[in-house]
Write an enzyme that holds these catalytic residues in place. Structure first.
Site: not given
Length: 334
Positions: A53-55, A86, A183, A224, A234-235
Site C-alpha cells: 500500500r501507499g500511492a 485501487r 496504518q 494519493d 489522502n487517507k
C-alpha cells in the site's frame, strides 16, 4: 530486519524470469511475512487487500506486476486489472501506462523500466527529505503511513524525519492511529520505532486537541492524488487534521513525488474516492465491534482543499500558493 534500517516493502528477486517479493503489511507489527508473487493476479490481490500500500509503492508494485503479466496469457486483461486495483491513487494507473508505452512483452525490457520507476521514486523521496528537513518545527503530527513502507525510498511525509535522524537530530512524531485499519499505529509507529525516532500514537479523535495544545509544531502527510489546483486526496481523516491545524495556526504540509500530481484533474471534486468493505469498520480482526445489522460508511480517502495546505513538497521544490501555477510549472502542464 535490523533496527535502524529502513524496511524493504518490496524487491524483485532474480532476473527477467524472477518474482516479486512483497512485505505483507497486514501482518505488521506482529509478524514479518513476505509474499512471493509470480502472477499479476497475486500482485493485484496484494494491492487490493493492502498487503502492499501507499500511492508510490503500489505504482512500483504494479510496474513489476506488468513484468509478470508479460509471461502469462491474457496480457492486456491482466494489466488492465492491475491498473484498476485501487482507483484513487494516480501512481498505480500511471505506472502501468508507462510500462505499456514500451509496446513490448520482452521481460528484460519491462524489468529494466520497472526498476527505473522504483529507482526514480527512491531518489524523489530522498530529495523530498532534504527539502522537508528545514520545515520541521518542534514535534510533527502525521496521519496514516507515508514512510518507507509506502514508497520506494524513505517515504514522503516521513522523509524529513528520516533526514533529521540521518543528521543526528532526534524528532518527536505523533502518529494518528488512522482508523479503520490502523496504518499509523501498526505501520508508522513500527518503522519509526525501529529507526530510533521518538514516536507517540494517538487516536484520530485526539488530533484536534493535540494541535490546540501547542505541543506540535507542524503537520506532515502524504497524498494519493493531488489535483491541478492543489486539492489533496489522502487517507480518510486527513481533512479533519488539516482543519484543526488551520484553526490552531500550525503549518500543514503535504509531501508527494511528482507521480502523485494529476494535472489532468482540475479539482479534488473530480477525484474518485474508493469505498471499501463495511466489515473494516464494523469489527477489529475477527471480533465484531458493532451490533449485527448495523451498516457502515467506509471511504478510504477524503479531499483536503488547497486553501488548508501550507505547502506541497515534491522532488522539484517546495510549492506554495497559488498552487495552480506552481503545479503547472513543475509538471510542465499550463
Amino acid at each position: 530486519m535490523p533496527r535502524g534500517q529502513h524496511p524493504t516493502p518490496l524487491r524483485w528477486m532474480g532476473g527477467p524470469d524472477g518474482r516479486l517479493q512483497l512485505l505483507d503489511q497486514t501482518e505488521l507489527p506482529g509478524r514479518v511475512v513476505r509474499l512471493d508473487c509470480r502472477h499479476p493476479r497475486e500482485v493485484r490481490a496484494a494491492i487490493r487487500r493492502l498487503a502492499v500500500r501507499g500511492a508510490p509503492l503500489i505504482g512500483i508494485a504494479a510496474a513489476y506486476g506488468v513484468v509478470l503479466a508479460a509471461r502469462h496469457p491474457g496480457f492486456v486483461r491482466e494489466t488492465t486489472r492491475l491498473a484498476s486495483a485501487r482507483p484513487t491513487a494516480v501512481n498505480l494507473a500511471a505506472a502501468v501506462a508507462r510500462m505499456l508505452a514500451l509496446d513490448t512483452r520482452d521481460s528484460a525490457l519491462l524489468l529494466a523500466e520497472a526498476r527505473a520507476i522504483h529507482r526514480e521514486d527512491e531518489e524523489a523521496c530522498r530529495a523530498i527529505g532534504r527539502l522537508s528537513f528545514p520545515l520541521l518545527r518542534g514535534a510533527v503530527l502525521t496521519h496514516c503511513n507515508a514512510g518507507a513502507l509506502a514508497t520506494g525510498g524513505p517515504g514522503t511525509a516521513l522523509a524529513g524525519v528520516y533526514e533529521a535522524l540521518r543528521r543526528g537530530r532526534r524528532v518527536r512524531v505523533f502518529a494518528d492511529e488512522t482508523r479503520p485499519l490502523l496504518q499509523g499505529a501498526r505501520l508508522t509507529a513500527w518503522e519509526l520505532d525501529r529507526a530510533g525516532a521518538d514516536v507517540t500514537v494517538l487516536v484520530d479523535g485526539a488530533a484536534a486537541a493535540l494541535l490546540a495544545s501547542g505541543r506540535v509544531g507542524c503537520v506532515f502527510t502524504g497524498a494519493d492524488r493531488i489535483a491541478a489546483n492543489g486539492d489533496v486526496a489522502n487517507k480518510i481523516g486527513t481533512r479533519a487534521v488539516a482543519l484543526a491545524a488551520h484553526d490552531a495556526g500550525i503549518p500543514f504540509y503535504v509531501a508527494a513525488p511528482l507521480t502523485t500530481f494529476d494535472p489532468k484533474t482540475r479539482t479534488g471534486a473530480s477525484i474518485r474516492i474508493e469505498e471499501r468493505a463495511e466489515t473494516e469498520v464494523l469489527g477489529a480482526g475477527t471480533r465484531a465491534t458493532a451490533p449485527k445489522g448495523v451498516r457502515a460508511w467506509n471511504p478510504a480517502f477524503d479531499v483536503t482543499p488547497a486553501r488548508l495546505v501550507t505547502a506541497l513538497i515534491c522532488e522539484r521544490g517546495v510549492l506554495r500558493p497559488p498552487f495552480g501555477s506552481a503545479i503547472a510549472a513543475v509538471t510542465g502542464r499550463r
